[in-house]
Design a protein around this motif. Structure first.
Motif, PDB file in Angstrom:
ATOM      1  N   HIS A  26     -13.121 -16.644 -55.495  1.00 45.94           N
ATOM      2  CA  HIS A  26     -13.313 -17.162 -56.845  1.00 45.94           C
ATOM      3  C   HIS A  26     -14.526 -16.488 -57.468  1.00 45.94           C
ATOM      4  O   HIS A  26     -15.613 -16.479 -56.902  1.00 45.94           O
ATOM      5  CB  HIS A  26     -13.535 -18.675 -56.839  1.00 45.94           C
ATOM      6  CG  HIS A  26     -13.923 -19.197 -58.192  1.00 45.94           C
ATOM      7  ND1 HIS A  26     -12.991 -19.443 -59.181  1.00 45.94           N
ATOM      8  CD2 HIS A  26     -15.137 -19.451 -58.742  1.00 45.94           C
ATOM      9  CE1 HIS A  26     -13.610 -19.859 -60.268  1.00 45.94           C
ATOM     10  NE2 HIS A  26     -14.918 -19.871 -60.042  1.00 45.94           N
TER      11      HIS A  26
ATOM     12  N   ASN B  23      -9.350 -16.171 -58.030  1.00 46.94           N
ATOM     13  CA  ASN B  23      -8.871 -15.365 -59.150  1.00 46.94           C
ATOM     14  C   ASN B  23      -9.307 -13.912 -59.114  1.00 46.94           C
ATOM     15  O   ASN B  23      -8.999 -13.156 -60.021  1.00 46.94           O
ATOM     16  CB  ASN B  23      -9.337 -15.998 -60.474  1.00 46.94           C
ATOM     17  CG  ASN B  23     -10.853 -16.138 -60.541  1.00 46.94           C
ATOM     18  OD1 ASN B  23     -11.530 -16.029 -59.526  1.00 46.94           O
ATOM     19  ND2 ASN B  23     -11.383 -16.369 -61.725  1.00 46.94           N
TER      20      ASN B  23
ATOM     21  N   GLU C 284     -15.818 -22.966 -52.385  1.00 47.68           N
ATOM     22  CA  GLU C 284     -14.624 -22.714 -53.211  1.00 47.68           C
ATOM     23  C   GLU C 284     -13.512 -23.702 -52.869  1.00 47.68           C
ATOM     24  O   GLU C 284     -12.859 -24.250 -53.752  1.00 47.68           O
ATOM     25  CB  GLU C 284     -14.133 -21.280 -52.993  1.00 47.68           C
ATOM     26  CG  GLU C 284     -15.054 -20.204 -53.551  1.00 47.68           C
ATOM     27  CD  GLU C 284     -14.659 -18.812 -53.095  1.00 47.68           C
ATOM     28  OE1 GLU C 284     -15.169 -17.841 -53.668  1.00 47.68           O
ATOM     29  OE2 GLU C 284     -13.845 -18.694 -52.144  1.00 47.68           O
TER      30      GLU C 284
END
Length: 255
Positions: free
Chosen positions: A83, A74, A66
């Motif tokens: 993520h 997110n 990531e």
């Protein structure tokens, strides 16, 4: 819409994780009574030996990818930001998996292509660690200090660590679902294992814990035909797994 998950074959990666410094991966609170340490390591309940959970290794590799790809964190849950997206082409999500996002227009679950097994102490290391003259089996106690910024008063604590020099055997399986993506996925995995050597595994990495060296010792490729009994497994080049697998898959197509 009906979805199909093809199964072309599996790559099996086996190797060794060498502790270059003490390793701490925490266990349950019920284990804290052992030796009176403040933070105990996780242990196999049958052998009482420390081990590296597959979830710890997989989670660390995912977080490194990531960061390497500068992807946004997110999603959050369980106190962890990460993520996850609904894009099947995302290098992180297709390799490590992604749960359904209830906020997304297309609610898609992406199963992981990786199976990361628990890494157990090899027998030679276990025999060496049994000779340690200490209060804890197979491990050491490390005393750390937290200092008050105003008074400089020390607040000592003890953590349990697997000593430097211990070796764990690991096994990672990669499911080949797409010929074109497989080489990139395995190139990423190779890079992540190298990157981990200059990072840290487990807790207390900024305080010197968790430095490791990783050796890939054997890589096998088993096609679907191998499991069906009509083809033999093939050994891949451990120094260039992605390229070696790509060549194997291309040769199979030509035949």
């Amino acid at each position: 819409m009906t979805q199909i998950r093809p199964l072309i074959g599996k790559a099996i990666i086996e190797g060794t994780i060498l502790c270059r410094s003490g390793l701490h991966i925490g266990g349950s609170e019920s284990a804290l009574a052992i030796g009176g340490v403040d933070s105990a390591v996780i242990r196999d309940p049958l052998t009482n030996r420390p081990y590296i959970p597959g979830s710890s290794l997989k989670g660390k590799l995912r977080s490194l990818l990531e960061r390497a790809l500068s992807l946004p964190l997110n999603r959050s849950g369980g106190g962890v930001s990460r993520h996850e997206c609904n894009d099947g082409a995302c290098p992180v999500c297709r390799l490590f998996g992604a749960a359904v996002d209830p906020r997304a227009e297309k609610r898609r679950n992406i199963p992981s292509r990786l199976i990361v097994g628990d890494a157990f102490l090899n027998e030679a290391s276990a025999a060496e660690l049994e000779e340690i003259d200490g209060n804890l089996p197979y491990t050491e106690e490390k005393t750390e200090n937290g200092l008050d910024r105003l008074t400089c008063a020390a607040n000592p604590r003890q953590i349990e660590r697997v000593p430097a020099g211990a070796r764990f055997d690991f096994r990672i399986l990669y499911t080949v679902e797409n010929d074109e993506e497989a080489a990139e996925d395995l190139d990423h995995l190779e890079a992540l294992l190298r990157l981990l050597e200059d990072d840290a595994l487990g807790g207390g990495g900024s305080r010197g814990n968790g430095r490791v060296a990783i050796s890939i010792e054997k890589v096998l490729y088993r096609s679907l035909a191998t499991y069906l009994g009509s083809e033999t497994e093939r050994e891949l080049d451990a120094a260039s797994i992605g390229e070696s697998l790509a060549e194997t898959l291309a040769a199979k197509k030509e035949n």
